[in-house]
Design an enzyme around this catalytic site. Structure first.
Site, PDB file in Angstrom:
ATOM      1  N   HIS A  31     -21.274  17.311 101.349  1.00 48.11           N
ATOM      2  CA  HIS A  31     -21.769  17.874 102.623  1.00 48.11           C
ATOM      3  C   HIS A  31     -21.464  16.879 103.733  1.00 48.11           C
ATOM      4  CE1 HIS A  31     -25.356  19.918 104.906  1.00 48.11           C
ATOM      5  NE2 HIS A  31     -24.410  19.519 105.733  1.00 48.11           N
TER       6      HIS A  31
ATOM      7  N   HIS B 157     -19.443  16.883 107.645  1.00 49.38           N
ATOM      8  CA  HIS B 157     -18.694  17.548 108.724  1.00 49.38           C
ATOM      9  C   HIS B 157     -17.730  16.526 109.296  1.00 49.38           C
ATOM     10  CE1 HIS B 157     -21.689  20.868 108.856  1.00 49.38           C
ATOM     11  NE2 HIS B 157     -22.498  19.903 108.432  1.00 49.38           N
TER      12      HIS B 157
ATOM     13  N   HIS C 149     -25.158  26.546 105.184  1.00 49.73           N
ATOM     14  CA  HIS C 149     -26.367  25.810 105.555  1.00 49.73           C
ATOM     15  C   HIS C 149     -27.533  26.811 105.531  1.00 49.73           C
ATOM     16  CE1 HIS C 149     -23.597  22.768 106.914  1.00 49.73           C
ATOM     17  NE2 HIS C 149     -24.525  22.037 107.494  1.00 49.73           N
TER      18      HIS C 149
ATOM     19  N   GLU D 285     -32.567  24.377 106.509  1.00 50.23           N
ATOM     20  CA  GLU D 285     -32.623  23.059 107.173  1.00 50.23           C
ATOM     21  C   GLU D 285     -33.743  23.130 108.212  1.00 50.23           C
ATOM     22  OE1 GLU D 285     -29.234  22.132 109.644  1.00 50.23           O
ATOM     23  OE2 GLU D 285     -29.644  19.974 109.619  1.00 50.23           O
TER      24      GLU D 285
ATOM     25  N   ASP E 142     -23.757  14.256 105.820  1.00 48.12           N
ATOM     26  CA  ASP E 142     -23.802  15.267 106.882  1.00 48.12           C
ATOM     27  C   ASP E 142     -22.943  14.885 108.095  1.00 48.12           C
ATOM     28  OD1 ASP E 142     -24.516  17.719 107.941  1.00 48.12           O
ATOM     29  OD2 ASP E 142     -26.601  17.211 108.371  1.00 48.12           O
ATOM     30  N   ASP E 143     -23.513  14.088 109.004  1.00 51.74           N
ATOM     31  CA  ASP E 143     -22.798  13.648 110.212  1.00 51.74           C
ATOM     32  C   ASP E 143     -23.035  12.151 110.402  1.00 51.74           C
ATOM     33  OD1 ASP E 143     -22.058  16.419 111.393  1.00 51.74           O
ATOM     34  OD2 ASP E 143     -24.191  16.578 110.962  1.00 51.74           O
TER      35      ASP E 143
HETATM   36  N1  ADE Z   1     -23.100  21.032 112.138  1.00 46.69           N
HETATM   37  C1  ADE Z   1     -22.944  19.730 111.920  1.00 46.69           C
HETATM   38  N2  ADE Z   1     -24.030  19.207 111.341  1.00 46.69           N
HETATM   39  C2  ADE Z   1     -24.901  20.230 111.155  1.00 46.69           C
HETATM   40  C3  ADE Z   1     -26.188  20.357 110.602  1.00 46.69           C
HETATM   41  N3  ADE Z   1     -26.858  19.318 110.089  1.00 46.69           N
HETATM   42  N4  ADE Z   1     -26.777  21.570 110.620  1.00 46.69           N
HETATM   43  C4  ADE Z   1     -26.142  22.613 111.128  1.00 46.69           C
HETATM   44  N5  ADE Z   1     -24.923  22.558 111.653  1.00 46.69           N
HETATM   45  C5  ADE Z   1     -24.305  21.378 111.666  1.00 46.69           C
HETATM   46 ZN    ZN Z   2     -24.392  19.967 107.722  1.00 51.13          ZN
END
Ligand code: ADE
Ligand code: ZN
Length: 330
Positions: free
Chosen positions: A17, A19, A197, A200, A278-279
């Site tokens: 996971h 991005h 997703h 969350e 994630d990011d």
């Molecule tokens: N796009 C990038 N990170 C995300 C996240 N945590 N939740 C939803 N969309 C995303």
């Molecule tokens: Zn994500």
């Protein structure tokens, strides 16, 4: 505790996971902005980094989409992806399944072709030079329309061989999985696997929807499953993988403190949980940082950590020999 960190760092890992646009480090963002003659809203790398305080998902998404504005040329997407692969190597990641958001770029007039060719070229170099295998997941932006998702699905077809699965990301609230049921059905007809997703910021109903309307192979996040006993039992029974992102959850206030993160409880309920970043450029850490932080906060044992790592390889889209090779490493 240093021993635990050392134990985590040396393990070969998979990341499921991630991005690619969320790996855009401020330093690289400034470099690419300069060469494309685009002015950023922040005067320096430090001031941009200081803006990374979020109270919810949407705060982050606003900055994340603003950051993508500087990505114009194929080489920009190459550099972005290569930068992540270097970090992945440092984290002992041997396999990465990477999401990209084509609509964040095509909506600004950047051709789909430039995006995917740049990313794909870096992934090929990653396999050759860094020995990191990868798969690509094309995510639809759920705040945009079904029609726009169909458009990007069509644009992807000439590159079908480069993409393993489609996904669903962006603002969860107000954009339930059912909005994309027909797009996902079409994507499956084309042979794409699916992830989404769900849970969350949204309710357990979105996880049910991802399972039964979108027919996903994995749930990205899935935290709110813990609010629904029948859902927990179902997810455990079918061994549906959940791609959990501890530092993301902390920074986006999905949890108020890592010591309250549901990861350990999920493991103990028999859920197939994995840990991911994630990011990472926005949330303060790559995969090892996520694993170390959550292991410390929840006092995870080495056995539990190994289970998480094993789950990631098992929940990956790898098949055959490669899958056996990686699971054999643990
Ligand atoms: N796009 C990038 N990170 C995300 C996240 N945590 N939740 C939803 N969309 C995303
Ligand atoms: Zn994500």
């Amino acid at each position: 505790m240093d021993n635990l960190a050392q134990f985590i760092r040396q393990l070969p890992k998979a990341e499921l996971h991630l991005h690619i646009e969320g790996t855009f480090e401020p330093g690289l963002m400034f470099e690419i902005a300069e060469r494309n003659k685009i002015k950023l809203e922040y005067p320096s790398v430090e001031s941009l980094r200081e803006a990374y305080h979020f109270t919810q998902l949407q705060d982050f998404l606003n900055l994340y989409y603003a950051g993508t504005r500087v990505l114009i040329e194929e080489q920009d997407f190459y550099d972005l992806t290569w930068n992540y692969l270097i970090k992945a190597k440092e984290n002992n990641i041997v396999h990465a399944e990477i999401m990209f958001d084509p609509q964040a770029h095509t909506s600004r007039g950047v051709p789909f072709e430039k995006v995917i060719k740049g990313i794909n070229r870096a992934l090929s170099d990653g396999a050759e030079k860094l020995r990191i295998t990868s798969r690509l997941i094309m995510s639809f932006l759920r705040h945009l329309s079904e029609k726009e998702a169909f458009t990007v699905l069509d644009q992807s077809l000439p590159y079908r061989e480069m993409i393993t699965a489609v996904g669903l990301d962006s603002s969860e609230q107000g954009n339930p999985p059912g909005k994309f049921e027909r797009v996902f059905a079409k994507a499956r007809e084309y042979g794409y696997l699916t992830v989404a997703h769900a849970g969350e910021e949204g309710p357990p109903e979105n996880i049910w929807g991802a399972l039964y309307l979108l027919h996903v192979s994995r749930i990205d996040h899935g935290n709110s499953a813990m609010l629904d006993g029948v859902l927990i039992e179902t997810l455990a029974e079918i061994q549906m993988p959940l791609t959990i992102c501890p530092l993301s959850n902390l920074r986006l206030k999905v949890v108020d403190d890592l010591s309250h993160h549901p990861l350990k409880a999920m493991l103990h309920k028999g859920l197939k949980v994995t840990v991911n970043s994630d990011d990472p450029a926005y949330f303060g850490g790559y995969l090892n940082d996520n694993l170390i932080a959550v292991a410390q906060a929840l006092s995870l044992t080495e056995k539990e950590i190994l289970q998480l790592i094993r789950n990631s390889f098992e929940a990956s889209f790898l098949t055959g020999e490669l899958r056996r090779k990686y699971t054999g490493l643990l």
